[in-house]
Design an enzyme around this catalytic site. Structure first.
Site, PDB file in Angstrom:
ATOM      1  N   SER A 558       3.242  16.025  -0.055  1.00 26.78           N
ATOM      2  CA  SER A 558       3.345  17.117  -1.016  1.00 26.78           C
ATOM      3  C   SER A 558       2.543  16.754  -2.258  1.00 26.78           C
ATOM      4  O   SER A 558       2.337  15.562  -2.542  1.00 26.78           O
ATOM      5  CB  SER A 558       4.817  17.341  -1.403  1.00 26.78           C
ATOM      6  OG  SER A 558       4.933  18.212  -2.514  1.00 26.78           O
ATOM      7  N   TYR A 571      13.411  14.635  -4.299  1.00 25.26           N
ATOM      8  CA  TYR A 571      12.357  15.145  -3.420  1.00 25.26           C
ATOM      9  C   TYR A 571      11.021  14.469  -3.742  1.00 25.26           C
ATOM     10  O   TYR A 571      10.310  13.985  -2.852  1.00 25.26           O
ATOM     11  CB  TYR A 571      12.230  16.657  -3.593  1.00 25.26           C
ATOM     12  CG  TYR A 571      11.158  17.300  -2.741  1.00 25.26           C
ATOM     13  CD1 TYR A 571      11.382  17.585  -1.399  1.00 25.26           C
ATOM     14  CD2 TYR A 571       9.923  17.640  -3.289  1.00 25.26           C
ATOM     15  CE1 TYR A 571      10.406  18.180  -0.625  1.00 25.26           C
ATOM     16  CE2 TYR A 571       8.935  18.235  -2.517  1.00 25.26           C
ATOM     17  CZ  TYR A 571       9.188  18.511  -1.186  1.00 25.26           C
ATOM     18  OH  TYR A 571       8.210  19.097  -0.425  1.00 25.26           O
TER      19      TYR A 571
END
Length: 681
Positions: A558, A571
């Site tokens: 990501s 995350y």
């Protein structure tokens, strides 16, 4: 074909499908059928005699009008006047094109003359196991006479072609009351005045031959049981098969990459458990349709299934080296100046006693069909040995067909392989969102795909969407569970022979500020993305190292791996862990030819399982925008002002794995439409 549809044509298609879908009659793409009739000439309007016949490469069980070649019967039969003799019979195939009628249709096959020269309205040429058993028996002609009397004749072995068609036509003319023939070493041909009569006669020959074998055959055609070679229990057998499959796939891919298929049917296990299997396997197959797919003979492991794994793998390596040397010698024994180059010396069939059969091909269907044909060959050997002695056609004749100029031309007409052909991909989280898009793209580019997801229902839907078990399988896999990860790769090995391309895509997210983030939140995200990726990559590396074919591991990380966004500590930290795993594994696995790269998407809202499960609403609240506008918000903060979709991530995975970036490893590719704060430094 000009849209022609006569009664004879419709009957032919229906008959072909009935015969072709019953494995007792013929095997996949084996045999051909024909019908003769009349239709109007598109120029003169006058009726002309025609023949419809299955074209080259088609399958009887699924045939359509487009799979038939349509020829002018008068012109085809006139070719007998220019036939230059058996030494030049291959020239006749090119002349079939001058006999074609109308537009479209399939290319005429080598068996066209067999159908056209026979004075019968309907003709079937099939490869039933029972018929080939008689055809390959040492005293096949005498057995045929015992079995059928004068009702079915015997035509000695001759390579398919124009001369064989003339031979059968001449035999039929001399025996007008016969219903068909056994073709030595090959199969059967039957005929009739109507489609129904032809089909009934084909079935009569097949069932009569089988009844003869059943009645007169000895009970132990493969000899006595071989001590220590009985089949392992199913669980143990399939576990050993999963361990061996990547090793064998690597060996079978020495010349070019192959996809694998595993079979442990009772037919195979029984054959390998008896004393005569080494002798019979060494004789090879006989029917041209068989050995063109199975190669001249299989590789047979000569150890019992109780041998240790290391000993078995070492012995397979020795046998493979010997097989390649022997195959090269076979080529040299028979090749001449006109022979095509040797296509490859690796086996298409590997037999492992107590475990089963591994078959290999350029794609899953080819590998599966090769295995099916070898099962047919085992049945043929059983039948021939039951009533006589199995005596396939000579090796020199096999070579003439395997390296036939017409076969080479047929191979040259095949479409160019897709970029990921013969590669096997496993995609975690493949049941939805980005994972689904990746699975679909990899499959579209030619890969076989294992759709792995914790939700078996969604994985199954995607696998079915891709096209079924020759293209994709579904696998229930929770990446946090070591056992399920091992089972997922074992499923890939049994289905396709191993794995070449693994995508670590499974993920989730919980969006909370630091002070609200619990240890459970932290552990869950790290278990799935950091620990899960580690477990998947470790098992992938084991398989890829065993295969010795290199490979690709891709992490869907990501932009948050490098960009510090708000309320995102668990995350972002898990994604940063994944990002560094890419670098660490690239450094460690490069010596095995395994490339490890990553993709860093920005927020993929549309089609994302993560965003749909509540993450989208939380991120929208963080940024103060309506949830339905979140994708637009993300797009407007990028340099390109474009929203990132699942297919954009899939595009990056494809580019990283399609061999165009063959010298790239340890790279992270941003797919974020340009987020300057996430530029790699």
């Amino acid at each position: 074909m000009g849209g022609l549809m006569t009664g004879a044509l419709q009957e032919l298609i229906e008959r072909s499908r009935r015969l072709g879908t019953d494995p007792r009659n013929t095997n996949y793409a084996g045999g051909n059928t024909s019908a003769k009739g009349e239709a109007a000439d598109p120029v003169t309007g006058q009726p002309v005699p025609l023949m419809w016949v299955k074209g080259s490469g088609g399958d009887l069980g699924t045939i359509t009008e487009a799979g038939l070649a349509v020829l002018r019967l008068d012109r085809l039969r006139a070719l007998t006047g220019v036939y230059p003799g058996v030494d030049r019979e291959d020239e006749m195939v090119g002349l079939f094109d001058y006999c074609l009628h109308g537009k479209g249709g399939a290319a005429p096959s080598i068996d066209t003359a067999m159908h056209g020269l026979l004075d019968a309205a309907h003709v079937d040429h099939l490869h039933p196991d029972a018929g080939i058993a008689l055809a390959t028996a040492a005293d096949g002609e005498a057995l045929t006479r015992r079995c059928f009397g004068d009702r079915v004749g015997w035509v000695p072995w001759r390579r398919p072609g124009f001369q064989l068609g003339m031979d059968i036509a001449a035999w039929r003319a001399a025996h007008p009351s016969a219903i068909g023939v056994i073709l030595g070493g090959h199969g059967i041909t039957a005929w009739g005045d109507s489609s129904q009569e032809c089909e009934q006669r084909s079935v009569e020959i097949i069932y009569t031959a089988q009844a003869f074998l059943d009645q007169h055959g000895r009970p132990d055609p493969f000899g006595p049981p071989l001590p220590g070679f009985a089949a392992l229990p199913e669980t143990q057998r399939r576990a050993r098969a999963a361990e061996l499959a990547p090793v064998l796939r690597g060996l079978a891919s020495t010349d070019r990459a192959q996809v694998g298929h595993f079979t442990d049917t009772e037919v195979v296990l029984d054959f390998l458990a008896h004393a005569e299997h080494p002798r019979l396997a060494a004789l090879g197959t006989s029917c041209p349709d068989h050995f063109l797919r199975t190669k001249v003979r299989p590789l047979v492991l000569d150890l019992p299934p109780t041998a240790g794994l290391a000993e078995t793998i070492a012995r397979l390596g020795e046998l493979h080296a010997a097989y390649r040397k022997e195959y090269a010698a076979y080529y040299e024994r028979h090749a001449d100046a006109q022979s095509p180059p040797m296509r490859g010396a690796d086996p298409a069939i590997v037999l492992v006693p107590g475990v089963g059969m591994f078959s290999f091909g350029r794609d899953k269907q080819t590998a599966r069909v090769a295995g099916e044909f070898y099962v047919n060959a085992i049945n043929v050997m059983r039948g021939a040995e039951a009533v006589s002695r199995y005596a396939p056609i000579p090796e020199a004749e096999k070579f003439r067909i395997e390296y036939w100029a017409l076969e080479e031309a047929k191979l040259a007409r095949m479409p160019k392989p897709k970029p990921l052909a013969a590669r096997v991909a496993l995609v975690t989280g493949g049941g939805s969102g980005i994972g689904r898009a990746i699975a679909l793209r990899l499959a579209a580019e030619g890969a076989c795909v294992v759709v792995a997801d914790r939700d078996m229902a969604t994985a199954t839907r995607v696998a079915q969407e891709i096209g079924g078990p020759d293209a994709a399988i579904a696998c229930q896999l929770d990446v946090t569970d070591e056992t399920q990860v091992r089972q997922g790769f074992a499923a890939a090995a049994l289905a396709f022979g191993g794995v070449d391309l693994v995508v670590n895509n499974a993920g989730l997210s919980v969006s909370k500020p630091l002070l609200e983030t619990t240890t459970d939140d932290w552990d869950l995200q790290h278990d799935v993305m950091a620990r899960g990726s580690f477990l998947v990559s470790r098992e992938a590396a084991r398989v890829m190292v065993a295969q010795a074919m290199g490979g690709d591991i891709v992490y869907i990380a990501s932009k948050n791996a490098v960009f510090a966004g708000p309320d995102n500590v668990a995350y972002g930290a898990a994604k940063a862990d994944q990002a560094h795993q890419v670098r660490l594994l690239a450094a460690e696995l490069g010596g095995h030819g395994i490339r490890v790269n990553g993709v860093n998407p920005d927020g993929v809202v549309r089609g994302s399982g993560i965003f749909a499960s509540g993450w989208g609403a939380k991120r929208a609240a963080v940024y103060g925008v309506p949830e339905e506008k979140l994708g637009e918000f993300y797009a407007q903060r990028t340099l390109l002002k474009r929203e990132v979709l699942p297919e954009h991530v899939a595009n990056a995975v494809f580019v990283l794995t399609c061999a165009e970036l063959s010298h790239t490893t340890g790279l992270h590719v941003p797919v974020d439409a340009g987020v300057a704060a996430a530029f790699l430094r």
